[in-house]
Design a protein around this motif. Structure first.
Motif, PDB file in Angstrom:
ATOM      1  N   ASN A   1       7.275 -11.839   3.100  1.00  0.00           N
ATOM      2  CA  ASN A   1       7.465 -10.817   2.123  1.00  0.00           C
ATOM      3  C   ASN A   1       8.713 -10.977   1.353  1.00  0.00           C
ATOM      4  O   ASN A   1       8.907 -10.046   0.623  1.00  0.00           O
ATOM      5  CB  ASN A   1       7.530  -9.558   2.839  1.00  0.00           C
ATOM      6  CG  ASN A   1       6.223  -9.282   3.475  1.00  0.00           C
ATOM      7  OD1 ASN A   1       5.221  -9.178   2.391  1.00  0.00           O
ATOM      8  ND2 ASN A   1       6.032  -8.484   4.643  1.00  0.00           N
TER       9      ASN A   1
ATOM     10  N   ILE B   1       6.175  -2.324  -5.008  1.00  0.00           N
ATOM     11  CA  ILE B   1       5.330  -2.695  -3.911  1.00  0.00           C
ATOM     12  C   ILE B   1       6.081  -3.670  -2.855  1.00  0.00           C
ATOM     13  O   ILE B   1       7.283  -4.300  -3.174  1.00  0.00           O
ATOM     14  CB  ILE B   1       4.564  -3.959  -4.700  1.00  0.00           C
ATOM     15  CG1 ILE B   1       3.816  -3.192  -5.768  1.00  0.00           C
ATOM     16  CG2 ILE B   1       3.802  -4.761  -3.725  1.00  0.00           C
ATOM     17  CD1 ILE B   1       2.405  -3.706  -6.349  1.00  0.00           C
TER      18      ILE B   1
ATOM     19  N   THR C   1       5.082  -5.420   0.029  1.00  0.00           N
ATOM     20  CA  THR C   1       4.241  -6.507   0.577  1.00  0.00           C
ATOM     21  C   THR C   1       3.747  -7.652  -0.265  1.00  0.00           C
ATOM     22  O   THR C   1       3.190  -7.077  -1.424  1.00  0.00           O
ATOM     23  CB  THR C   1       3.445  -6.343   1.920  1.00  0.00           C
ATOM     24  OG1 THR C   1       2.155  -5.691   1.220  1.00  0.00           O
ATOM     25  CG2 THR C   1       4.041  -5.088   2.943  1.00  0.00           C
TER      26      THR C   1
ATOM     27  N   LYS D   1       1.047  -9.265   0.320  1.00  0.00           N
ATOM     28  CA  LYS D   1      -0.326  -9.140   0.212  1.00  0.00           C
ATOM     29  C   LYS D   1      -0.821  -7.838  -0.594  1.00  0.00           C
ATOM     30  O   LYS D   1      -1.546  -8.164  -1.451  1.00  0.00           O
ATOM     31  CB  LYS D   1      -0.838  -8.806   1.603  1.00  0.00           C
ATOM     32  CG  LYS D   1      -2.390  -8.542   1.733  1.00  0.00           C
ATOM     33  CD  LYS D   1      -2.801  -8.951   2.935  1.00  0.00           C
ATOM     34  CE  LYS D   1      -4.455  -8.658   3.037  1.00  0.00           C
ATOM     35  NZ  LYS D   1      -5.251  -8.787   2.146  1.00  0.00           N
ATOM     36  N   ALA D   2       0.017  -6.930  -0.717  1.00  0.00           N
ATOM     37  CA  ALA D   2      -0.446  -5.920  -1.739  1.00  0.00           C
ATOM     38  C   ALA D   2       0.053  -6.411  -3.082  1.00  0.00           C
ATOM     39  O   ALA D   2      -1.091  -6.074  -3.887  1.00  0.00           O
ATOM     40  CB  ALA D   2       0.642  -4.630  -1.478  1.00  0.00           C
TER      41      ALA D   2
ATOM     42  N   ASP E   1      -3.008  -8.622  -4.002  1.00  0.00           N
ATOM     43  CA  ASP E   1      -4.209  -7.704  -4.044  1.00  0.00           C
ATOM     44  C   ASP E   1      -4.486  -7.187  -5.437  1.00  0.00           C
ATOM     45  O   ASP E   1      -5.566  -6.885  -5.802  1.00  0.00           O
ATOM     46  CB  ASP E   1      -4.357  -6.977  -2.741  1.00  0.00           C
ATOM     47  CG  ASP E   1      -4.840  -7.388  -1.612  1.00  0.00           C
ATOM     48  OD1 ASP E   1      -5.001  -8.712  -1.463  1.00  0.00           O
ATOM     49  OD2 ASP E   1      -4.566  -6.738  -0.384  1.00  0.00           O
ATOM     50  N   LEU E   2      -3.329  -6.731  -5.912  1.00  0.00           N
ATOM     51  CA  LEU E   2      -3.182  -5.934  -7.251  1.00  0.00           C
ATOM     52  C   LEU E   2      -3.307  -7.076  -8.372  1.00  0.00           C
ATOM     53  O   LEU E   2      -3.465  -6.653  -9.546  1.00  0.00           O
ATOM     54  CB  LEU E   2      -2.033  -5.286  -7.424  1.00  0.00           C
ATOM     55  CG  LEU E   2      -1.842  -4.017  -6.631  1.00  0.00           C
ATOM     56  CD1 LEU E   2      -0.474  -3.320  -6.823  1.00  0.00           C
ATOM     57  CD2 LEU E   2      -2.856  -2.994  -7.108  1.00  0.00           C
TER      58      LEU E   2
END
Length: 144
Positions: free
Chosen positions: A57, A69, A71, A73-74, A77-78
């Motif tokens: 991260n 934000i 992480t 991954k988040a 994902d966005l």
């Protein structure tokens, strides 16, 4: 010679089999190194730096960051453009450790090869000596 026969000869040659075994062992060895980095080295670095640090991260959003934000991954994902230097750091450490271990293995193998006595094949008799021996043997067979 049929194509199947040619393939069989190719597949069972020593170099192909050695390569296949090397790839299989290398894949398993890569998993060991990956675990070493993730489960032992990175936690030690976290402990030395003081705190539980999740290197995956460690990233920077390039461009607009809609909100806070937390992480990688988040962010991915966005669909955000991220500079994921934490993941790169982990992969880099994996590579350096793997390269170091391979280097040490090659050194050990080279040392073993040097210590083994070289088995030399007897030198082939020169062609002119063979010819002289044939002449001698022929002269012995002839009546005097």
């Amino acid at each position: 010679m049929s194509i199947i026969q040619e393939f069989k000869e190719f597949a069972v040659k020593g170099n192909v089999m050695d390569l296949a075994i090397g790839v299989i062992i290398g894949g398993a060895f890569g998993k060991i190194i990956d675990s070493l980095v993730k489960d032992i080295i990175m936690p030690l670095i976290s402990w030395i730096l003081g705190g539980d640090v999740d290197y995956t991260n460690w990233f920077v959003v390039l461009g607009d960051n809609p909100g806070n934000i937390q992480t990688l991954k988040a962010a991915q994902d966005l669909g955000l453009n991220v500079f994921a230097y934490g993941s790169f750091l982990t992969v880099l450490i994996n590579f350096l450790l793997l390269a170091w271990v391979v280097f040490l293995l090659v050194k050990v193998i080279n040392r073993i090869r040097k210590t083994e006595p070289a088995v030399e094949a007897p030198a082939a008799t020169p062609e002119d000596i063979e010819l002289l021996r044939e002449i001698r043997d022929e002269l012995k067979r002839r009546p005097q």
